[in-house]
Design a protein around this motif. Structure first.
Motif, PDB file in Angstrom:
ATOM      1  N   THR A  63     -92.561  -7.882 -18.690  1.00 48.59           N
ATOM      2  CA  THR A  63     -91.702  -9.065 -18.559  1.00 48.59           C
ATOM      3  C   THR A  63     -91.370  -9.344 -17.100  1.00 48.59           C
ATOM      4  O   THR A  63     -91.022  -8.432 -16.339  1.00 48.59           O
ATOM      5  N   ARG A  64     -91.492 -10.602 -16.703  1.00 50.08           N
ATOM      6  CA  ARG A  64     -91.106 -11.022 -15.351  1.00 50.08           C
ATOM      7  C   ARG A  64     -89.808 -11.828 -15.431  1.00 50.08           C
ATOM      8  O   ARG A  64     -89.548 -12.530 -16.424  1.00 50.08           O
ATOM      9  N   ALA A  65     -89.012 -11.723 -14.378  1.00 46.64           N
ATOM     10  CA  ALA A  65     -87.728 -12.414 -14.359  1.00 46.64           C
ATOM     11  C   ALA A  65     -87.900 -13.922 -14.510  1.00 46.64           C
ATOM     12  O   ALA A  65     -87.099 -14.588 -15.179  1.00 46.64           O
ATOM     13  N   ALA A  66     -88.951 -14.463 -13.915  1.00 49.04           N
ATOM     14  CA  ALA A  66     -89.172 -15.913 -13.968  1.00 49.04           C
ATOM     15  C   ALA A  66     -89.353 -16.408 -15.399  1.00 49.04           C
ATOM     16  O   ALA A  66     -89.045 -17.571 -15.702  1.00 49.04           O
ATOM     17  N   GLN A  67     -89.833 -15.533 -16.298  1.00 52.60           N
ATOM     18  CA  GLN A  67     -90.007 -15.945 -17.692  1.00 52.60           C
ATOM     19  C   GLN A  67     -88.669 -16.255 -18.359  1.00 52.60           C
ATOM     20  O   GLN A  67     -88.617 -17.009 -19.331  1.00 52.60           O
ATOM     21  N   GLY A  68     -87.604 -15.657 -17.865  1.00 50.33           N
ATOM     22  CA  GLY A  68     -86.282 -15.951 -18.407  1.00 50.33           C
ATOM     23  C   GLY A  68     -85.795 -17.327 -18.005  1.00 50.33           C
ATOM     24  O   GLY A  68     -84.919 -17.897 -18.670  1.00 50.33           O
ATOM     25  N   TYR A  70     -88.150 -20.218 -16.902  1.00 48.87           N
ATOM     26  CA  TYR A  70     -89.078 -21.124 -17.571  1.00 48.87           C
ATOM     27  C   TYR A  70     -90.497 -20.670 -17.252  1.00 48.87           C
ATOM     28  O   TYR A  70     -90.738 -19.860 -16.346  1.00 48.87           O
ATOM     29  N   GLU A  71     -91.437 -21.201 -18.003  1.00 47.94           N
ATOM     30  CA  GLU A  71     -92.854 -20.969 -17.725  1.00 47.94           C
ATOM     31  C   GLU A  71     -93.559 -22.314 -17.647  1.00 47.94           C
ATOM     32  O   GLU A  71     -93.335 -23.192 -18.489  1.00 47.94           O
ATOM     33  N   TYR A  72     -94.395 -22.457 -16.642  1.00 45.82           N
ATOM     34  CA  TYR A  72     -95.169 -23.682 -16.447  1.00 45.82           C
ATOM     35  C   TYR A  72     -96.596 -23.420 -16.915  1.00 45.82           C
ATOM     36  O   TYR A  72     -97.284 -22.539 -16.387  1.00 45.82           O
ATOM     37  N   ASP A  73     -97.051 -24.188 -17.901  1.00 45.33           N
ATOM     38  CA  ASP A  73     -98.372 -23.992 -18.494  1.00 45.33           C
ATOM     39  C   ASP A  73     -99.389 -24.876 -17.779  1.00 45.33           C
ATOM     40  O   ASP A  73     -99.760 -25.955 -18.261  1.00 45.33           O
ATOM     41  N   GLY A  98     -87.040 -20.772 -20.727  1.00 44.83           N
ATOM     42  CA  GLY A  98     -86.842 -19.370 -21.063  1.00 44.83           C
ATOM     43  C   GLY A  98     -85.456 -19.145 -21.657  1.00 44.83           C
ATOM     44  O   GLY A  98     -84.691 -20.082 -21.890  1.00 44.83           O
ATOM     45  N   LYS A  99     -85.133 -17.880 -21.859  1.00 46.07           N
ATOM     46  CA  LYS A  99     -83.873 -17.536 -22.518  1.00 46.07           C
ATOM     47  C   LYS A  99     -82.659 -17.921 -21.667  1.00 46.07           C
ATOM     48  O   LYS A  99     -81.635 -18.371 -22.205  1.00 46.07           O
ATOM     49  N   LEU A 100     -82.738 -17.759 -20.336  1.00 48.63           N
ATOM     50  CA  LEU A 100     -81.612 -18.151 -19.491  1.00 48.63           C
ATOM     51  C   LEU A 100     -81.424 -19.664 -19.525  1.00 48.63           C
ATOM     52  O   LEU A 100     -80.296 -20.156 -19.590  1.00 48.63           O
ATOM     53  N   TRP A 101     -82.511 -20.385 -19.476  1.00 51.01           N
ATOM     54  CA  TRP A 101     -82.443 -21.857 -19.545  1.00 51.01           C
ATOM     55  C   TRP A 101     -81.772 -22.262 -20.854  1.00 51.01           C
ATOM     56  O   TRP A 101     -80.887 -23.115 -20.876  1.00 51.01           O
ATOM     57  N   GLN A 102     -82.179 -21.643 -21.974  1.00 50.00           N
ATOM     58  CA  GLN A 102     -81.581 -21.969 -23.273  1.00 50.00           C
ATOM     59  C   GLN A 102     -80.077 -21.696 -23.276  1.00 50.00           C
ATOM     60  O   GLN A 102     -79.294 -22.486 -23.809  1.00 50.00           O
ATOM     61  N   GLU A 136     -77.077 -20.983 -12.141  1.00 48.95           N
ATOM     62  CA  GLU A 136     -77.954 -22.124 -11.965  1.00 48.95           C
ATOM     63  C   GLU A 136     -79.290 -21.661 -11.390  1.00 48.95           C
ATOM     64  O   GLU A 136     -79.391 -20.576 -10.822  1.00 48.95           O
ATOM     65  N   PHE A 137     -80.307 -22.492 -11.553  1.00 50.66           N
ATOM     66  CA  PHE A 137     -81.601 -22.216 -10.931  1.00 50.66           C
ATOM     67  C   PHE A 137     -82.353 -23.517 -10.745  1.00 50.66           C
ATOM     68  O   PHE A 137     -82.032 -24.540 -11.366  1.00 50.66           O
ATOM     69  N   HIS A 138     -83.371 -23.494  -9.884  1.00 47.71           N
ATOM     70  CA  HIS A 138     -84.132 -24.697  -9.528  1.00 47.71           C
ATOM     71  C   HIS A 138     -85.474 -24.678 -10.244  1.00 47.71           C
ATOM     72  O   HIS A 138     -86.142 -23.644 -10.316  1.00 47.71           O
ATOM     73  N   VAL A 139     -85.863 -25.826 -10.783  1.00 52.47           N
ATOM     74  CA  VAL A 139     -87.179 -25.988 -11.394  1.00 52.47           C
ATOM     75  C   VAL A 139     -88.057 -26.718 -10.379  1.00 52.47           C
ATOM     76  O   VAL A 139     -87.893 -27.921 -10.149  1.00 52.47           O
ATOM     77  N   TYR A 140     -88.986 -25.989  -9.763  1.00 52.97           N
ATOM     78  CA  TYR A 140     -89.744 -26.542  -8.643  1.00 52.97           C
ATOM     79  C   TYR A 140     -90.675 -27.674  -9.083  1.00 52.97           C
ATOM     80  O   TYR A 140     -90.886 -28.642  -8.336  1.00 52.97           O
ATOM     81  N   GLU A 141     -91.234 -27.583 -10.277  1.00 55.98           N
ATOM     82  CA  GLU A 141     -92.196 -28.580 -10.724  1.00 55.98           C
ATOM     83  C   GLU A 141     -91.560 -29.953 -10.955  1.00 55.98           C
ATOM     84  O   GLU A 141     -92.230 -30.983 -10.803  1.00 55.98           O
TER      85      GLU A 141
END
Length: 279
Positions: A63-68, A70-73, A98-102, A136-141
């Motif tokens: 598991t990577r922290a970024a997965q918590g 979001y993941e960009y497909d 991810g779970k943190l976003w939710q 909070e966190f930033h969504v770069y995409e």
């Protein structure tokens, strides 16, 4: 909002204090303890007691922290662009929260469980420092910032398999769940096996603690394992005398529920052999 335990979960006074202190301080509660001492179940019971929805993030070694977050497909977006799919023009179609976003995006306060954080890479906790601190966190995409609508109650569990970074520990309220004493364990057993006879329970738990205290034991049996053992004892309708006989003549009755590796089984076989020779 106070946690006082539940009918299904026996919480000690110091554990209640820890949960309520973390809620008051608005900091994650880091719970350590032996496997099987109810760390994960604590989050579920806090969720139930406070009437909050629970979001569970089970951590694995990969598991990577970024997965918590979001993941960009990107692969799906590339495929859709090759197929001429109109969805490709909106990058949001390829972002999976991810779970943190939710937890952050919930209109109501939730309990967020980050389970067994010590399974992940050593950098995993550090990678979540800012997000857990600032909520909070930033969504770069997309260029947007996701902020918590309601600060979640965060419970983080660890089996102490590896040390966590000091910077991460500073941001948490810490509690170590001690293995329960005899009286507390009796209360726990009563929740799961109500009406068990006092003589049988006392004999079984006395033998259980003797097993846990045995020198040279590789893996001490846990709370969940003694509950399984007692369930088998009740199913087999064993009496206190049956357990006492097993303690002196051979391995403990139904020992497979308590001893989980061959080294510990051999240890008790040797002890039983020596006891027979001394007669």
């Amino acid at each position: 909002m106070k946690f006082q335990g539940t009918e299904a979960y026996v919480a000690t006074d110091d554990l209640k204090v820890a949960v309520n202190a973390a809620i008051t301080l608005q900091r994650p509660l880091l719970v350590k303890g032996e496997p099987g001492t109810g760390k994960t179940e604590l989050a579920r019971q806090v969720s139930q007691a406070l009437g909050l929805r629970m979001i569970e993030w089970n951590i694995k070694s990969t598991t990577r922290a970024a997965q918590g977050l979001y993941e960009y497909d990107a692969v799906s977006r590339l495929r859709d662009s090759q197929l001429g799919d109109d969805r490709v023009h909106d990058v949001r179609n390829y972002i999976r929260p991810g779970k943190l976003w939710q937890a952050f995006d919930s209109d109501d306060q939730v309990v967020l469980l980050i389970d067994e954080i010590d399974k992940a890479d050593i950098e995993f906790p550090n990678d979540l420092l800012q997000e857990l601190d600032r909520m909070e966190f930033h969504v770069y995409e997309t260029g947007e910032t996701i902020r918590a609508k309601q600060r979640p109650v965060i419970i983080i569990t660890s089996n102490n398999e590896k040390e966590l970074p000091d910077a991460f520990l500073r941001r948490c309220f810490f509690h170590y769940i001690q293995f329960p004493d005899m009286e507390t364990l009796k209360k726990i057993v009563e929740v799961h096996h109500p009406g068990i006879k006092e003589a049988l329970l006392t004999t079984a738990l006395t033998q259980f603690y003797e097993i846990r205290d045995q020198q040279g034991l590789k893996k001490k049996p846990s709370t969940s394992e003694v509950l399984d053992w007692l369930k088998l004892i009740l199913a087999e309708d064993l009496a206190p005398e049956d357990l006492r006989a097993g303690a002196t003549d051979a391995l403990p009755k139904l020992h497979g529920a308590l001893l989980k590796n061959e080294q510990d089984v051999h240890l008790f076989e040797r002890l039983a052999f020596m006891a027979r020779r001394q007669r």
